[in-house]
Design a protein around this motif. Structure first.
Motif, mmCIF file in Angstrom:
data_model
loop_
_atom_site.group_PDB
_atom_site.id
_atom_site.type_symbol
_atom_site.label_atom_id
_atom_site.label_comp_id
_atom_site.label_asym_id
_atom_site.label_seq_id
_atom_site.Cartn_x
_atom_site.Cartn_y
_atom_site.Cartn_z
ATOM 1 N N SER A 1 0.870 -1.179 0.000
ATOM 2 C CA SER A 1 0.000 0.000 0.000
ATOM 3 C C SER A 1 0.905 1.226 0.000
ATOM 4 C CB SER A 1 -0.990 -0.036 1.162
ATOM 5 O OG SER A 1 -0.352 -0.390 2.361
ATOM 6 N N ASN A 2 1.252 1.731 1.182
ATOM 7 C CA ASN A 2 2.104 2.935 1.190
ATOM 8 C C ASN A 2 3.514 2.663 1.704
ATOM 9 O OD1 ASN A 2 1.547 2.494 3.818
ATOM 10 N ND2 ASN A 2 1.092 4.620 4.346
ATOM 11 N N GLU A 3 3.931 1.405 1.700
ATOM 12 C CA GLU A 3 5.264 1.081 2.232
ATOM 13 C C GLU A 3 6.357 1.693 1.367
ATOM 14 O OE1 GLU A 3 2.877 -1.046 1.585
ATOM 15 O OE2 GLU A 3 2.584 -2.406 3.269
ATOM 16 N N PRO A 4 7.360 2.333 1.995
ATOM 17 C CA PRO A 4 8.478 2.861 1.214
ATOM 18 C C PRO A 4 9.257 1.725 0.541
ATOM 19 C CG PRO A 4 8.574 3.629 3.502
ATOM 20 C CD PRO A 4 7.490 2.602 3.430
ATOM 21 N N ALA B 1 14.151 2.441 7.622
ATOM 22 C CA ALA B 1 13.452 1.484 8.502
ATOM 23 C C ALA B 1 13.613 1.873 9.970
ATOM 24 C CB ALA B 1 13.972 0.072 8.259
ATOM 25 N N LEU B 2 14.813 2.304 10.347
ATOM 26 C CA LEU B 2 15.039 2.683 11.745
ATOM 27 C C LEU B 2 14.273 3.961 12.090
ATOM 28 C CD1 LEU B 2 18.879 1.954 12.055
ATOM 29 C CD2 LEU B 2 16.991 0.644 13.074
ATOM 30 N N ALA B 3 14.100 4.836 11.091
ATOM 31 C CA ALA B 3 13.412 6.109 11.333
ATOM 32 C C ALA B 3 11.893 5.939 11.353
ATOM 33 C CB ALA B 3 13.819 7.128 10.268
ATOM 34 N N THR B 4 11.400 4.875 10.732
ATOM 35 C CA THR B 4 9.939 4.672 10.662
ATOM 36 C C THR B 4 9.597 3.244 11.083
ATOM 37 O OG1 THR B 4 10.086 4.035 8.343
ATOM 38 C CG2 THR B 4 9.581 6.330 8.789
ATOM 39 N N PRO B 5 9.792 2.933 12.367
ATOM 40 C CA PRO B 5 9.645 1.537 12.814
ATOM 41 C C PRO B 5 8.234 0.973 12.650
ATOM 42 C CG PRO B 5 10.084 3.020 14.666
ATOM 43 C CD PRO B 5 10.201 3.836 13.445
ATOM 44 N N ILE C 1 22.694 -4.552 9.475
ATOM 45 C CA ILE C 1 21.252 -4.854 9.574
ATOM 46 C C ILE C 1 21.027 -5.880 10.693
ATOM 47 C CG2 ILE C 1 19.330 -6.000 8.383
ATOM 48 C CD1 ILE C 1 20.458 -4.680 5.758
ATOM 49 N N ALA C 2 21.892 -6.913 10.725
ATOM 50 C CA ALA C 2 21.748 -7.947 11.758
ATOM 51 C C ALA C 2 21.931 -7.343 13.146
ATOM 52 C CB ALA C 2 22.771 -9.054 11.526
ATOM 53 N N ARG C 3 22.855 -6.418 13.277
ATOM 54 C CA ARG C 3 23.097 -5.817 14.585
ATOM 55 C C ARG C 3 21.953 -4.899 15.009
ATOM 56 N NH1 ARG C 3 27.990 -1.772 15.184
ATOM 57 N NH2 ARG C 3 26.472 -0.526 14.064
ATOM 58 N N GLU C 4 21.459 -4.086 14.065
ATOM 59 C CA GLU C 4 20.411 -3.120 14.408
ATOM 60 C C GLU C 4 19.024 -3.759 14.498
ATOM 61 O OE1 GLU C 4 21.078 -0.016 15.324
ATOM 62 O OE2 GLU C 4 23.205 -0.465 15.018
ATOM 63 N N ARG C 5 18.860 -4.905 13.844
ATOM 64 C CA ARG C 5 17.610 -5.681 13.887
ATOM 65 C C ARG C 5 16.339 -4.867 13.636
ATOM 66 N NH1 ARG C 5 19.455 -10.376 14.819
ATOM 67 N NH2 ARG C 5 21.016 -10.800 16.379
ATOM 68 N N PRO C 6 16.238 -4.124 12.539
ATOM 69 C CA PRO C 6 14.974 -3.433 12.256
ATOM 70 C C PRO C 6 13.906 -4.460 11.884
ATOM 71 C CG PRO C 6 16.489 -3.229 10.415
ATOM 72 C CD PRO C 6 17.221 -3.974 11.471
ATOM 73 N N ARG C 7 12.885 -4.561 12.728
ATOM 74 C CA ARG C 7 11.859 -5.600 12.518
ATOM 75 C C ARG C 7 11.071 -5.375 11.244
ATOM 76 N NH1 ARG C 7 8.557 -5.725 18.033
ATOM 77 N NH2 ARG C 7 8.274 -3.584 17.355
ATOM 78 N N VAL D 1 6.884 -15.955 -0.011
ATOM 79 C CA VAL D 1 7.867 -15.385 0.927
ATOM 80 C C VAL D 1 7.519 -13.936 1.250
ATOM 81 C CG1 VAL D 1 10.280 -14.689 1.164
ATOM 82 C CG2 VAL D 1 9.748 -16.901 0.202
ATOM 83 N N MET D 2 7.117 -13.177 0.243
ATOM 84 C CA MET D 2 6.813 -11.760 0.483
ATOM 85 C C MET D 2 5.584 -11.608 1.371
ATOM 86 S SD MET D 2 9.260 -10.026 -0.656
ATOM 87 C CE MET D 2 8.555 -8.446 -0.218
ATOM 88 N N ASP D 3 4.615 -12.494 1.203
ATOM 89 C CA ASP D 3 3.437 -12.441 2.084
ATOM 90 C C ASP D 3 3.867 -12.583 3.539
ATOM 91 O OD1 ASP D 3 1.666 -12.052 0.048
ATOM 92 O OD2 ASP D 3 1.113 -14.168 -0.154
ATOM 93 N N ARG D 4 4.790 -13.508 3.787
ATOM 94 C CA ARG D 4 5.296 -13.698 5.159
ATOM 95 C C ARG D 4 6.111 -12.493 5.607
ATOM 96 N NH1 ARG D 4 8.747 -18.711 6.684
ATOM 97 N NH2 ARG D 4 8.640 -17.670 8.708
ATOM 98 N N ALA D 5 7.023 -12.067 4.726
ATOM 99 C CA ALA D 5 7.962 -10.997 5.114
ATOM 100 C C ALA D 5 7.234 -9.682 5.387
ATOM 101 C CB ALA D 5 9.013 -10.817 4.024
ATOM 102 N N LEU D 6 6.134 -9.457 4.682
ATOM 103 C CA LEU D 6 5.402 -8.199 4.880
ATOM 104 C C LEU D 6 4.517 -8.267 6.129
ATOM 105 C CD1 LEU D 6 4.502 -7.371 1.164
ATOM 106 C CD2 LEU D 6 6.066 -6.091 2.644
ATOM 107 N N LYS D 7 4.329 -9.479 6.634
ATOM 108 C CA LYS D 7 3.461 -9.657 7.809
ATOM 109 C C LYS D 7 4.294 -9.887 9.077
ATOM 110 C CE LYS D 7 0.865 -13.162 7.571
ATOM 111 N NZ LYS D 7 0.038 -14.155 6.943
ATOM 112 N N GLU D 8 5.266 -10.780 8.969
ATOM 113 C CA GLU D 8 6.041 -11.171 10.158
ATOM 114 C C GLU D 8 7.233 -10.245 10.380
ATOM 115 O OE1 GLU D 8 7.286 -15.281 9.955
ATOM 116 O OE2 GLU D 8 5.340 -15.879 9.162
ATOM 117 N N ASP D 9 7.589 -10.113 11.657
ATOM 118 C CA ASP D 9 8.751 -9.293 11.990
ATOM 119 C C ASP D 9 10.018 -9.802 11.321
ATOM 120 O OD1 ASP D 9 7.327 -7.589 13.528
ATOM 121 O OD2 ASP D 9 7.988 -8.389 15.455
#
Ligand SMILES: Cc1ncc(C[n+]2csc(CCOP(=O)(O)OP(=O)(O)O)c2C)c(N)n1
Ligand SMILES: [Mg+2]
Length: 185
Positions: free
Chosen positions: A15-18, A57-61, A84-90, A142-150
């Motif tokens: 929808s409006n995801e960057p 991602a970090l600016a818009t959690p 990315i692994a260290r910062e872990r943006p969900r 995969v995208m259905d999962r990735a867009l839903k799950e952390d």
């Protein structure tokens, strides 16, 4: 898998995801699939789509952020996977379109053509939600999962070398940045 078709499939789930698109054909295909204010095109800046996407991602959690990267580009910024692994943006979904070549500059084979497995590299960097997709059906699931799950998610999409260059209207970087920023107001 054809990148333009994969990009269309992906954009159809948003929808409006960057979305931050790698330079070259990733930008071109995203623009052709659907030019939208929430698209950020890298135009000529190689290697940094994942870093820019991480920052967004970090600016818009509270919003999922999608990066459409290239194999050659992430290979020149592998440290980004560790960061990315260290910062872990969900909310970060990092899609690497792997055509096993530096397509934009003439199709020279990248390291993934000679054995480097970017999914394993991402896992080794510390990212646990890693998936590979070779077909549109797999990518869709995969995208259905990735867009839903952390996440953070790293999705390696195995694509064919590009055969066509869709014609797009070039959006000047200043205009791109202005309208991209506006989507966060
Ligand atoms: C710092 C830098 N080095 C080299 C280039 C030239 N260049 C532009 S696109 C590209 C290849 C990108 O490969 P990849 O990320 O795999 O994307 P593809 O073209 O295959 O979609 C190169 C080497 C550049 N723009 N910037
Ligand atoms: Mg490539």
């Amino acid at each position: 898998m054809d990148r333009l078709e994969a990009t269309r499939l992906l954009v159809g789930k948003l929808s409006n995801e960057p979305v931050v698109a790698n330079l070259g054909m990733a930008t071109r295909d995203l623009c052709a699939a659907q030019d939208r204010d929430a698209n950020f095109y890298m135009w000529g800046a190689m290697g940094l789509a994942s870093s820019v996407g991480l920052g967004v991602a970090l600016a818009t959690p509270d919003r999922k952020v999608v990066v459409l990267d290239g194999d050659g580009s992430i290979l020149m910024n592998l440290g980004s996977l560790a960061t990315i692994a260290r910062e872990r943006p969900r909310n970060l979904v990092h899609v690497v379109c792997d055509n096993q070549q530096w397509g934009e500059t003439g199709g020279q084979p990248t390291h993934t053509a000679t054995g480097t497995d970017l999914a394993s590299v991402a896992r080794g960097a510390g990212i646990s939600k890693v998936a590979s997709a070779s077909t549109l059906e797999e990518l869709g699931k995969v995208m259905d999962r990735a867009l839903k799950e952390d996440g953070p998610w790293c999705v390696v999409a195995r694509i064919e070398p590009d055969t066509e260059r869709p014609t797009i209207n070039r959006i000047e970087p200043e205009v791109n940045l202005w309208r991209f920023r506006r989507t966060f107001e």
